[in-house]
Design an enzyme around this catalytic site. Structure first.
Site, PDB file in Angstrom:
ATOM      1  CE  LYS A  73     -45.950  19.959 -32.881  1.00  0.00           C
ATOM      2  NZ  LYS A  73     -46.047  21.177 -33.651  1.00  0.00           N
TER       3      LYS A  73
HETATM    4  N1  PXG Z   1     -43.501  26.646 -33.078  1.00  0.00           N
HETATM    5  C1  PXG Z   1     -44.698  26.141 -33.421  1.00  0.00           C
HETATM    6  C2  PXG Z   1     -45.928  26.888 -33.066  1.00  0.00           C
HETATM    7  C3  PXG Z   1     -44.765  24.910 -34.105  1.00  0.00           C
HETATM    8  O1  PXG Z   1     -45.935  24.403 -34.442  1.00  0.00           O
HETATM    9  C4  PXG Z   1     -42.331  24.816 -34.065  1.00  0.00           C
HETATM   10  C5  PXG Z   1     -42.343  26.013 -33.372  1.00  0.00           C
HETATM   11  C6  PXG Z   1     -41.036  24.127 -34.323  1.00  0.00           C
HETATM   12  O2  PXG Z   1     -40.882  23.009 -33.436  1.00  0.00           O
HETATM   13  P1  PXG Z   1     -40.084  21.693 -33.849  1.00  0.00           P
HETATM   14  O3  PXG Z   1     -40.111  20.860 -32.639  1.00  0.00           O
HETATM   15  O4  PXG Z   1     -40.826  21.079 -35.007  1.00  0.00           O
HETATM   16  O5  PXG Z   1     -38.718  22.136 -34.219  1.00  0.00           O
HETATM   17  C7  PXG Z   1     -43.562  24.234 -34.431  1.00  0.00           C
HETATM   18  C8  PXG Z   1     -43.623  22.911 -35.139  1.00  0.00           C
HETATM   19  C9  PXG Z   1     -46.942  21.603 -40.154  1.00  0.00           C
HETATM   20  C10 PXG Z   1     -45.878  21.345 -39.144  1.00  0.00           C
HETATM   21  O6  PXG Z   1     -47.657  20.650 -40.492  1.00  0.00           O
HETATM   22  C11 PXG Z   1     -45.594  22.304 -38.186  1.00  0.00           C
HETATM   23  C12 PXG Z   1     -44.635  22.045 -37.230  1.00  0.00           C
HETATM   24  C13 PXG Z   1     -43.946  20.866 -37.231  1.00  0.00           C
HETATM   25  C14 PXG Z   1     -44.229  19.915 -38.172  1.00  0.00           C
HETATM   26  C15 PXG Z   1     -45.220  20.135 -39.146  1.00  0.00           C
HETATM   27  O7  PXG Z   1     -47.077  22.743 -40.625  1.00  0.00           O
HETATM   28  N2  PXG Z   1     -44.425  23.010 -36.289  1.00  0.00           N
END
Ligand code: PXG
Length: 288
Positions: free
Chosen positions: A149
């Site tokens: 990430k």
């Molecule tokens: N794939 C990607 C590429 C992400 O960025 C997820 C899957 C889901 O992962 P989690 O661990 O959150 O279940 C993410 C997470 C935003 C924002 O500001 C994006 C995410 C999380 C929090 C905020 O758009 N993406």
């Protein structure tokens, strides 16, 4: 608003970093997005563990122990008096000079923002989301592993622009070989003949913490679950499709590329998982 910046809680307008920070110059850093509900930080340990795994993967040394990072996170949320919050934790390579060389960055920059997030309007949770397949493919793991990430989200942003151009909110990203990887900020699941299927993270997707929570719920609810390489045809042909993410939580998908999924309504499995997930977030987490 109080922001944690390199060991201190400072006012929002004092929370500034150098234009020579490599997080800004090169996207050289890692981050986490965490949520708290009802004064409980959801899956805190999992998020902190992933942050340190991401940092390790790019050879970035975080100058805090995990325990200190957890403490800093809790103090930041508390300082902002929020019972429900969105916490953004960012660690960059630090201040360097105009050159890629990470050795020029002597110390990582750490900041933590505790605020609010709502990704999609409430009506989409009831009616479901129409999404598209992005023309932008997901980074190949051998170049930049989507399991990291990192602050370098340009790949996802380009796909998000594909979604916006077609009048939708989210886009499915395929691997360079045409397998379904994930969406720009969410993981993807389908329901087929009573079983839950999602692409394996090894295909090139983030190991989502919400994805993992949904897998645990499925286990508890005796819903058969498998990770499986999926093609777009599997999605068009699914009984149900939904997305998972910290910001989005669980959201139903009712159409992809203008094709209706089944009857074009949020499905029963999706709605049940949404209800169970809501219960979980209200009862499970690190108290502050
Ligand atoms: N794939 C990607 C590429 C992400 O960025 C997820 C899957 C889901 O992962 P989690 O661990 O959150 O279940 C993410 C997470 C935003 C924002 O500001 C994006 C995410 C999380 C929090 C905020 O758009 N993406």
């Amino acid at each position: 608003m109080k922001i944690y910046l390199d060991g201190k809680l400072v006012d929002k307008d004092k929370a500034v970093i150098s234009v020579f920070d490599h997080g800004l110059l090169y996207g050289d850093g890692v981050f986490e997005g965490i949520r708290s509900y009802n004064n409980l930080i959801f899956r805190m340990k999992e998020h902190i563990d992933r942050l340190y795994r991401s940092a390790d993967a790019i050879g970035l040394k975080i100058p805090l122990t995990k325990t200190e990072m957890i403490e800093a996170t809790i103090n930041t949320v508390k300082a902002n008096g929020l019972s429900d919050s969105y916490i953004r934790l960012v660690v960059t390579r630090g201040t360097g000079d105009l050159g890629l060389d990470p050795r020029k960055c002597k110390k990582a920059t750490i900041f933590i923002i505790a605020g609010k997030i709502s990704l999609y309007p409430e009506e989409y949770y009831k009616k479901g989301l129409a999404i598209i397949t992005a023309t932008t493919r997901r980074n190949i793991p051998q170049a930049l592993d989507p399991r990291i990430k990192s602050l370098n989200y340009l790949n996802n942003i380009l796909a998000k622009i594909d979604a916006i151009k077609s009048g939708t909110e989210e886009a499915i990203m395929l691997t360079h070989e045409g397998y379904v990887a994930e969406c720009t900020g969410d993981n993807i699941f389908i329901v087929k003949k009573g079983a839950l299927l999602t692409p394996p993270v090894s295909v090139g997707a983030l190991e989502g913490i919400t994805r993992d929570a949904v897998m645990h719920l499925a286990k508890k609810m005796d819903i058969p679950f498998r990770d499986k390489m999926l093609r777009m045809e599997d999605l068009y042909d699914a009984d149900e499709v939904f997305l998972t993410g910290t910001a989005a939580e669980i959201i139903p998908v009712i159409a992809i590329d203008d094709r209706k999924i089944a009857a074009g309504l949020p499905g029963d499995y999706t709605l049940t998982l949404m209800k169970e997930f809501k219960k979980l977030t209200k009862s499970d987490g690190v108290k502050y």
